[in-house]
Design an enzyme around this catalytic site. Structure first.
Site, mmCIF file in Angstrom:
data_model
loop_
_atom_site.group_PDB
_atom_site.id
_atom_site.type_symbol
_atom_site.label_atom_id
_atom_site.label_comp_id
_atom_site.label_asym_id
_atom_site.label_seq_id
_atom_site.Cartn_x
_atom_site.Cartn_y
_atom_site.Cartn_z
ATOM 1 N N CYS A 65 5.826 1.982 4.838
ATOM 2 C CA CYS A 65 6.996 2.131 4.757
ATOM 3 C C CYS A 65 7.046 3.196 4.080
ATOM 4 O O CYS A 65 7.396 2.752 2.655
ATOM 5 C CB CYS A 65 7.820 2.422 5.077
ATOM 6 S SG CYS A 65 9.071 2.585 5.343
ATOM 7 N N CYS A 68 10.184 3.408 2.113
ATOM 8 C CA CYS A 68 10.725 1.838 1.673
ATOM 9 C C CYS A 68 9.426 2.030 0.393
ATOM 10 O O CYS A 68 10.711 1.752 -1.112
ATOM 11 C CB CYS A 68 9.758 0.651 2.370
ATOM 12 S SG CYS A 68 10.611 0.616 3.927
#
Length: 139
Positions: A65, A68
């Protein structure tokens, strides 16, 4: 206060006046109140949340991600800006039970727990200052 060891799950009694002395677990010698996020898993997240006297902010994230990864240094910085709040990270792909149990639908998702119960949730990356302000306003 009672501090849960993020490594072995042992409950440790830490006098409030000694909280700043970097106490370690009586069993495994892991730092009990680190100023950085700790990695938790399906196996130890439930006990950590249930037994922590301090609020716990959990970042549900994944290795693949992009947002993230972009938020990771901000989450790390927030750990020092939020004394008295424990910060933890749960990698969702490696810990599917935690993701399902806590109804994680998008990542990154931040969930704030107090007394073992969810008190606030927010999805999406945010800078450290905004993250700290959100936590303070939610407690």
């Amino acid at each position: 206060m009672i501090a849960v060891c993020p490594s072995c799950g042992t409950l440790n009694r830490v006098p409030d006046e000694r909280a700043g002395d970097q106490p370690v677990c009586a069993r495994c010698k892991t730092e009990l109140l680190p100023t950085h996020p700790v990695a938790l898993s399906d196996a130890n997240l439930p006990a950590y949340l249930a037994n922590s006297e301090q609020p716990v902010l959990v970042d549900f994230w994944a290795e693949w991600c992009g947002p993230c990864k972009a938020m990771a240094p901000h989450f790390e910085a927030a750990a020092t800006a939020l004394p008295g709040v424990r910060l933890a990270k749960v990698e969702t792909d490696a810990n599917p039970q935690a993701s399902v149990f806590h109804r994680i639908r998008s990542i990154p998702t931040l969930v704030l727990f107090q007394g073992g119960r969810e008190v606030a949730r927010r999805s999406g990356a945010m800078p450290a200052a905004e993250l700290a302000a959100w936590v303070r306003a939610s407690l």
